[in-house]
Design a protein around this motif. Sequence first.
Motif, mmCIF file in Angstrom:
data_model
loop_
_atom_site.group_PDB
_atom_site.id
_atom_site.type_symbol
_atom_site.label_atom_id
_atom_site.label_comp_id
_atom_site.label_asym_id
_atom_site.label_seq_id
_atom_site.Cartn_x
_atom_site.Cartn_y
_atom_site.Cartn_z
ATOM 1 N N MET A 1 -162.872 -2.077 128.730
ATOM 2 C CA MET A 1 -162.532 -3.472 128.405
ATOM 3 C C MET A 1 -162.153 -4.224 129.677
ATOM 4 N N GLY A 2 -161.049 -3.821 130.307
ATOM 5 C CA GLY A 2 -160.740 -4.334 131.626
ATOM 6 C C GLY A 2 -160.523 -5.822 131.724
ATOM 7 N N THR A 3 -159.990 -6.449 130.659
ATOM 8 C CA THR A 3 -159.787 -7.898 130.712
ATOM 9 C C THR A 3 -158.387 -8.255 131.150
ATOM 10 N N SER A 4 -157.475 -7.298 131.149
ATOM 11 C CA SER A 4 -156.073 -7.614 131.383
ATOM 12 C C SER A 4 -155.824 -8.121 132.796
ATOM 13 N N GLY A 5 -154.931 -9.101 132.879
ATOM 14 C CA GLY A 5 -154.519 -9.612 134.176
ATOM 15 C C GLY A 5 -155.578 -10.383 134.914
ATOM 16 N N SER A 6 -156.611 -10.863 134.229
ATOM 17 C CA SER A 6 -157.711 -11.516 134.917
ATOM 18 C C SER A 6 -157.411 -12.964 135.273
ATOM 19 N N THR A 53 -146.708 -0.739 118.912
ATOM 20 C CA THR A 53 -147.484 -1.512 117.952
ATOM 21 C C THR A 53 -146.670 -2.608 117.292
ATOM 22 N N ALA A 54 -145.425 -2.313 116.935
ATOM 23 C CA ALA A 54 -144.598 -3.318 116.270
ATOM 24 C C ALA A 54 -144.415 -4.551 117.149
ATOM 25 N N THR A 55 -144.267 -4.342 118.439
ATOM 26 C CA THR A 55 -144.105 -5.469 119.361
ATOM 27 C C THR A 55 -145.411 -6.246 119.490
ATOM 28 N N LEU A 56 -146.537 -5.546 119.484
ATOM 29 C CA LEU A 56 -147.830 -6.231 119.527
ATOM 30 C C LEU A 56 -148.030 -7.098 118.287
ATOM 31 N N LEU A 57 -147.666 -6.580 117.126
ATOM 32 C CA LEU A 57 -147.785 -7.361 115.898
ATOM 33 C C LEU A 57 -146.883 -8.587 115.935
ATOM 34 N N SER A 58 -145.691 -8.424 116.471
ATOM 35 C CA SER A 58 -144.796 -9.568 116.625
ATOM 36 C C SER A 58 -145.400 -10.603 117.558
ATOM 37 N N ALA A 199 -151.560 -0.694 130.681
ATOM 38 C CA ALA A 199 -152.404 -1.850 130.394
ATOM 39 C C ALA A 199 -153.616 -1.439 129.562
ATOM 40 N N THR A 200 -154.241 -0.335 129.946
ATOM 41 C CA THR A 200 -155.416 0.144 129.222
ATOM 42 C C THR A 200 -155.059 0.535 127.792
ATOM 43 N N GLN A 201 -153.901 1.182 127.616
ATOM 44 C CA GLN A 201 -153.473 1.580 126.277
ATOM 45 C C GLN A 201 -153.168 0.361 125.415
ATOM 46 N N THR A 202 -152.580 -0.665 126.022
ATOM 47 C CA THR A 202 -152.290 -1.887 125.278
ATOM 48 C C THR A 202 -153.584 -2.562 124.835
ATOM 49 N N GLU A 203 -154.564 -2.587 125.711
ATOM 50 C CA GLU A 203 -155.871 -3.139 125.332
ATOM 51 C C GLU A 203 -156.441 -2.407 124.124
ATOM 52 N N ALA A 204 -156.404 -1.079 124.172
ATOM 53 C CA ALA A 204 -156.959 -0.284 123.075
ATOM 54 C C ALA A 204 -156.183 -0.515 121.781
ATOM 55 N N ASP A 205 -154.860 -0.567 121.874
ATOM 56 C CA ASP A 205 -154.034 -0.780 120.689
ATOM 57 C C ASP A 205 -154.270 -2.165 120.097
ATOM 58 N N LEU A 206 -154.369 -3.161 120.967
ATOM 59 C CA LEU A 206 -154.601 -4.524 120.494
ATOM 60 C C LEU A 206 -155.948 -4.637 119.803
ATOM 61 N N LEU A 207 -156.990 -4.088 120.403
ATOM 62 C CA LEU A 207 -158.317 -4.165 119.797
ATOM 63 C C LEU A 207 -158.325 -3.485 118.437
ATOM 64 N N GLU A 208 -157.636 -2.363 118.310
ATOM 65 C CA GLU A 208 -157.618 -1.665 117.029
ATOM 66 C C GLU A 208 -156.868 -2.470 115.967
ATOM 67 N N LEU A 209 -155.753 -3.105 116.350
ATOM 68 C CA LEU A 209 -155.034 -3.963 115.406
ATOM 69 C C LEU A 209 -155.910 -5.119 114.947
ATOM 70 N N ILE A 210 -156.655 -5.687 115.873
ATOM 71 C CA ILE A 210 -157.554 -6.787 115.529
ATOM 72 C C ILE A 210 -158.651 -6.301 114.595
ATOM 73 N N ARG A 211 -159.229 -5.154 114.902
ATOM 74 C CA ARG A 211 -160.304 -4.621 114.063
ATOM 75 C C ARG A 211 -159.852 -4.433 112.617
#
Length: 253
Positions: A1-6, A53-58, A199-211
Amino acid sequence: MGTSGSSKGPKNSSPLVPPGVDDEPGKPLPEPEGQRFRGFRTEFGRAVAGGGTATLLSALGKYTRDATHGSAVGPRRFGSAYSTGALLAETLANIGAGGTGQGPSGVDFSALRGQPVNVAAQEIARALAPEDIDADHITIAIQEAITEVLPDAGVFDPSLLTPDSLVQIMVEFFSRILFIEITNVAGDAWNHAPDATHATQTEADLLELIRVVVDKHFGPRVAQGLNGATRDEFRRLERAAMDEVWREWECQA
């Protein structure tokens, strides 16, 4: 993914919906509220730092409520994605039914049969992408959606474009659209990641929550749309699904 911090992300004064991509053009937009990104970026920074995950959902709750001005405005941001999504679904359905895709898109894709899936995805994305500020993001989302759903095929085989796989492709397309937008809006909140692994783990977690939420709301409506809806009807189904996504995320504390 590699979008973080761009990038640093949009400014608080930036329009709630950029020109040219509004799903309701001509309808007045509220004025952006000062510091509308602060709560989202603060919470997102906590998630990137290891909040889980709870913080990402918030953070998603603050994104929908505050950064985008809620479900009455936020889903308007994706007008170009709705239009291209409807065209993508119609084109892939045509190809899957033995057509060339030329009827819906104006482009003959018959030469893609037997090509590597990533090459076919690139050509389809290039042909269908709009000419607006979202062109690059939509191109990426189409490519990644097709290659995510058809990775084991090796080569592009139209017979694999079944109704079920078309639903999966459309769910992945809108998941990627939202992922790209949210990660861009997060801006320098990504700097709170202690290292690249976080950062990479957050990207993966965020994408999965979105999916998960996109599959819940888009899946049934896409399946409905594939059952004979016109392109405009399909577009309205996509918007209704996005409205539901926003309403669900708005409820996050």
